[in-house]
Design an enzyme around this catalytic site. Structure first.
Site, PDB file in Angstrom:
ATOM      1  N   ASP A  94       2.679  -1.108  -4.663  1.00  0.00           N
ATOM      2  CA  ASP A  94       2.994  -2.528  -4.607  1.00  0.00           C
ATOM      3  C   ASP A  94       4.281  -2.765  -5.392  1.00  0.00           C
ATOM      4  OD1 ASP A  94       2.535  -5.445  -4.458  1.00  0.00           O
ATOM      5  OD2 ASP A  94       2.075  -5.235  -6.583  1.00  0.00           O
ATOM      6  N   ASP A 147      -3.803  -6.906  -3.721  1.00  0.00           N
ATOM      7  CA  ASP A 147      -3.790  -5.453  -3.502  1.00  0.00           C
ATOM      8  C   ASP A 147      -5.194  -4.884  -3.342  1.00  0.00           C
ATOM      9  OD1 ASP A 147      -0.994  -5.315  -3.805  1.00  0.00           O
ATOM     10  OD2 ASP A 147      -1.206  -5.310  -5.981  1.00  0.00           O
ATOM     11  N   ASP A 172      -1.582  -4.021  -8.600  1.00  0.00           N
ATOM     12  CA  ASP A 172      -2.065  -4.771  -9.763  1.00  0.00           C
ATOM     13  C   ASP A 172      -2.696  -6.104  -9.414  1.00  0.00           C
ATOM     14  OD1 ASP A 172       0.448  -6.934 -10.970  1.00  0.00           O
ATOM     15  OD2 ASP A 172       0.492  -5.907  -9.051  1.00  0.00           O
TER      16      ASP A 172
END
Length: 657
Positions: free
Chosen positions: A350, A553, A549
Site C-alpha cells: 500500500d 487494506d 496499514d
C-alpha cells in the site's frame, strides 16, 4: 520426545497471567527467567550421568557386581522415571509415546544382563531431553524478552494528586506521570514535558527517540532524563505489549503443515515400528536363534527406528525464527505464517502509511471560483468534517487548519466510507470530503484545479458543501526512510518487481514510484479493487505478500497468500487481519523477515534429511549387520540433539542479518 511446540505455546500463553508485585521505579530490571540448572530435566539428567559414571567406575575397578548394578539401577530411576511416567500417561490416552519405547528398550537390555547398555541409553536419552528443555527455555527467554516489558504499576495524576495504581486498571484518558528512568505504564500521547525514550524493546531502534507534546509512546519503553505527562490512549489489554503477548501465544500454539503431517503419521509409524520390533524378536527365535542376541537386536531396532529426530525437525527452527523476528520488531502470528513467508514470490505494498510516512501535510487550499467560499471557510468546513476520522489525510487537514489558526467546529452525523471519504453535518450544512469522482473531472473549474494539484505530485481531495463542489485540497506525503533500498531488496529476493497499490491518483503514485523505484503501479483503487489486484497477481501463479496499514487494506490482506501490517500506524482491523505485524513500521524488516523465513525452511529440510538418513542407516545396519546397542543409542539420540540445536541456530543475531 515431548512436543516442543506445546511447551513454547504453554510458556507464551502463561507469561502475562501472573500478577507479581514490583517496585514502581525500574531503572534496571533483570529478566524474569530461571537459571538453566533450575530445569528439572537438567538436574535429573545430571544425576543419571553421575550415577552412571560411578557405576562404570565400580565395574571397571572390579567391585562386587551388586554395587555397579545398584548404581546403574539408580541411574535408571533418576533418568528414566519422568519419560516412563509420561509414556504411561500417553498410553492411558491410547497414544504410543516414544519415551515409553525408550524406557522399555532399556528395561529389556537389563533383563538380559546388558545393564551397562541400558544405563547408557537412559543417560543419553535423559541428556537429550535435558538439551531439548534447555533449547525450549532459550526460545522462552527470547520471547519473554518481548513479553515481560511493561511495569505493573504507574503514577496516575488525578484531582487528588498522584496515585500509584496497577497498570491493568488504567483507562483511556488517564494521565500518567513518567519520571526519569521509569518504564512507561501504558500506550499514550505526551501532553506535557520533554524527554528521550528508549524504545528498543518495542521497535528495535537502538537510539533513544526524542519525545515532546503530541508524540506517541509505548508501554514498556524506558523514559530518559526528563519528566513526561502521558495521556493513555489504549486500554491495558490493547497495548503493543499486550498484542505481542497474544500474537506470540498464537504463534506458539500453532503448528506448521509439515509438523501436522509428521504428527499425523507418527502414531501409525510407532505402531508399525513396535510390530516390526516384535517380528524381529519372535521370527529368529522360531528358527532357533539365541534369546539374548535376538532380544538385543530387537531392542536396538526399536531405539534407532524411533522418530524422535523427525518430530523435532520442524518446530524448533520455526519457533526460533519467530522469536528472532519478534526481537527485531516483526511479530509473526504462527508457524504456518513463517512457512508462507518463505514461499512469497511477489510483494505488493500500500502507498499511504506503508511506503510513505503516513503523515501527509496540507499544502494547497483552493476554493473554486463562484463557490462563494473563502479559503479559510473551506478549510474550516473540511477540518470539521475530517476531525472525527482517523485517516492520515484527515489528520493532515485538521492539523493544517489548526496551524492556520482556523477554528474546528464539532460535527454531527459523521460517517466514513473506506477508500472514498467522509460525510458530516456542520451546523446546517452537509460537508463531504473525499476522493475526486469521475463527474468532478468533467466540470471545468474542478477538473482544472485537480489537474494542477495532481500535476505537482500532490494528492487531491474535493470538498463538497450541500452536494456542490466548493474547493479542492492538496496534500503531500514523503517516502519512508530506506524505502528505495527495501523495494530493491524485495525485487532481488522475489525476482519480481514489487507492486504499488494505492487509492491515490496515477500522477501522485507515479511521482512516488519514481522516488522509490517501483516499476509496477496500480492506482485509483477502492478496497474491492485492491482485492481484485491481489487475486489477479495470484491467478498468474504468484504467492503475494501484501503490506498495508489502513482499514481499506484489510480485505486485500485477507485475500493475499500472507500479509504484514504496519504496527504503529495500522488500524485495529488491519492488525487483526494481518498474519504478521512490524512494530517498527520500517520497510527494511520486510526483506529481512522473508530471508529469515527462507532460512528456517532450509533448516527444516536439512533436519528432515538428517533425521531420515540417521534412521535409514542405523535401521539397515541393525537388520543386515550387527549394530552395537551403545552405538545405536548414540546415533539415535545424537541425531535428535543435532536437529534441535540446528534449529536453534536461527535464534542468533546473524540469522536475522
Amino acid at each position: 520426545m515431548r512436543d516442543y511446540a506445546d511447551k513454547v505455546a504453554g510458556m507464551s500463553c502463561g507469561v502475562a497471567t501472573p500478577h507479581r508485585p514490583r517496585t514502581h521505579t525500574q531503572k534496571s530490571r533483570p529478566a524474569a527467567v530461571s537459571s538453566t540448572w533450575a530445569l528439572p530435566q537438567v538436574r535429573w539428567a545430571a544425576a543419571a550421568t553421575v550415577l552412571f559414571g560411578l557405576g562404570l567406575l565400580a565395574q571397571l575397578s572390579g567391585a562386587p557386581a551388586w554395587s555397579h548394578w545398584a548404581l546403574y539401577l539408580a541411574c535408571y530411576l533418576s533418568g528414566g522415571w519422568e519419560p516412563a511416567l509420561s509414556g504411561l500417561r500417553a498410553l492411558r490416552r491410547r497414544t504410543l509415546d516414544v519415551d515409553l519405547l525408550m524406557v522399555a528398550a532399556a528395561v529389556g537390555a537389563a533383563a538380559i544382563g546388558q545393564i551397562f547398555d541400558g544405563a547408557l541409553l537412559i543417560v543419553i536419552f535423559a541428556t537429550s531431553g535435558a538439551l531439548e528443555a534447555v533449547a525450549t527455555k532459550r526460545t522462552e527467554d527470547s520471547v519473554r524478552g518481548l513479553l515481560d516489558l511493561a511495569p505493573e504499576t504507574a503514577t496516575r495524576l488525578d484531582a487528588s494528586g498522584e496515585q500509584i495504581v496497577d497498570t491493568a486498571e488504567l483507562e483511556v484518558g488517564d494521565v500518567l506521570v513518567i519520571r526519569p528512568g521509569e518504564r512507561i505504564g501504558g500506550d499514550g500521547v505526551v501532553v506535557a514535558g520533554a524527554s528521550e525514550v528508549d524504545e528498543a524493546t518495542i521497535t528495535g531502534e537502538p537510539l533513544p527517540v526524542d519525545k515532546t507534546t503530541g508524540h506517541g509512546v509505548f508501554a514498556g519503553t524506558v523514559n530518559g532524563t526528563g519528566t513526561l505527562r502521558v495521556r493513555v490512549n489504549r486500554p491495558a489489554a490493547d497495548t503493543v505489549v499486550a498484542r505481542i503477548v497474544a500474537m506470540v501465544a498464537e504463534a506458539g500454539a500453532s503448528k506448521a503443515r509439515v509438523q501436522l503431517f509428521i504428527e499425523k503419521i507418527e502414531q501409525r509409524y510407532s505402531i508399525g515400528m513396535v510390530s516390526a520390533t516384535v517380528a524381529i524378536f519372535v521370527i529368529p527365535l522360531l528358527f532357533g536363534a539365541d534369546l539374548q542376541s535376538t532380544l538385543l537386536r530387537a531392542m536396538t531396532f526399536m531405539i534407532v527406528a524411533s522418530p524422535c529426530a523427525l518430530v523435532l525437525s520442524t518446530m524448533p527452527p520455526l519457533l526460533a525464527a519467530i522469536a528472532n523476528a519478534g526481537r527485531h520488531g516483526v511479530l509473526v502470528k504462527s508457524a504456518v505464517v513463517m512457512e508462507k513467508l518463505a514461499t512469497v514470490t511477489r510483494v505488493a505494498l500500500d502507498k499511504t502509511g506503508t511506503v510513505t510516512e503516513g503523515t501527509p501535510r496540507l499544502v494547497v487550499v483552493r476554493p473554486l471560483p463562484g463557490s462563494g467560499v473563502t479559503a479559510a471557510a473551506l478549510l474550516a468546513a473540511a477540518a470539521a468534517a475530517e476531525d472525527p476520522s482517523e485517516h492520515p489525510l484527515a489528520r493532515a487537514v485538521v492539523a493544517g487548519a489548526r496551524a492556520a489558526d482556523v477554528a474546528v467546529r464539532s460535527a454531527t452525523d459523521f460517517s466514513s466510507v473506506p477508500g472514498q471519504g467522509v460525510r458530516a453535518r456542520i451546523g446546517d450544512a452537509v460537508v463531504e470530503v473525499g476522493r475526486p469522482a469521475p463527474a468532478d473531472r468533467g466540470q471545468p473549474e474542478v477538473g482544472a484545479a485537480l489537474e494542477q494539484i495532481e500535476q505537482a505530485g500532490h494528492t487531491a481531495v474535493v470538498v463538497r458543501i450541500d452536494g456542490d463542489a466548493a474547493g479542492v485540497l492538496g496534500l503531500s506525503d514523503s517516502p519512508r526512510e530506506g524505502a528505495a533500498k527495501a523495494v530493491a531488496a524485495l525485487a532481488a529476493l522475489t525476482a519480481a518487481p514489487p507492486v504499488l497499490l494505492t487509492g491515490d491518483n496515477a500522477r501522485a503514485a507515479a511521482n512516488l514510484a519514481e522516488q522509490v523505484g517501483f516499476e509496477v503501479i496500480e492506482s485509483g483503487l477502492l478496497p474491492a479493487d485492491k482485492v481484485g489486484a491481489v487475486r489477479n497477481l495470484e491467478s498468474g501463479g504468484d504467492r503475494v505478500l501484501l503490506v498495508g496499514d489502513g482499514v481499506n487494506d484489510a480485505p486485500a490482506m485477507a485475500a493475499a497468500h500472507v500479509s504484514i501490517a504496519m504496527g504503529r500506524s495500522g488500524s485495529d482491523l488491519t492488525l487483526d487481519t494481518a498474519d504478521a505485524v512490524t512494530t517498527r513500521d520500517e520497510l527494511a524488516t520486510l526483506p529481512a523477515v522473508i530471508t529469515l523465513a527462507r532460512r528456517a525452511r532450509r533448516v527444516v529440510v536439512a533436519n528432515l534429511v538428517i533425521a531420515s538418513t540417521f534412521i535409514v542407516v542405523l535401521v539397515t545396519w541393525d537388520l543386515v549387520g550387527h549394530l552395537p546397542l551403545p552405538l545405536g543409542v548414540a546415533g539415535h539420540e545424537g541425531s535428535t540433539v543435532l536437529v534441535a540445536l540446528n534449529g536453534l541456530r536461527l535464534l542468533r543475531e546473524r540469522a536475522w542479518r
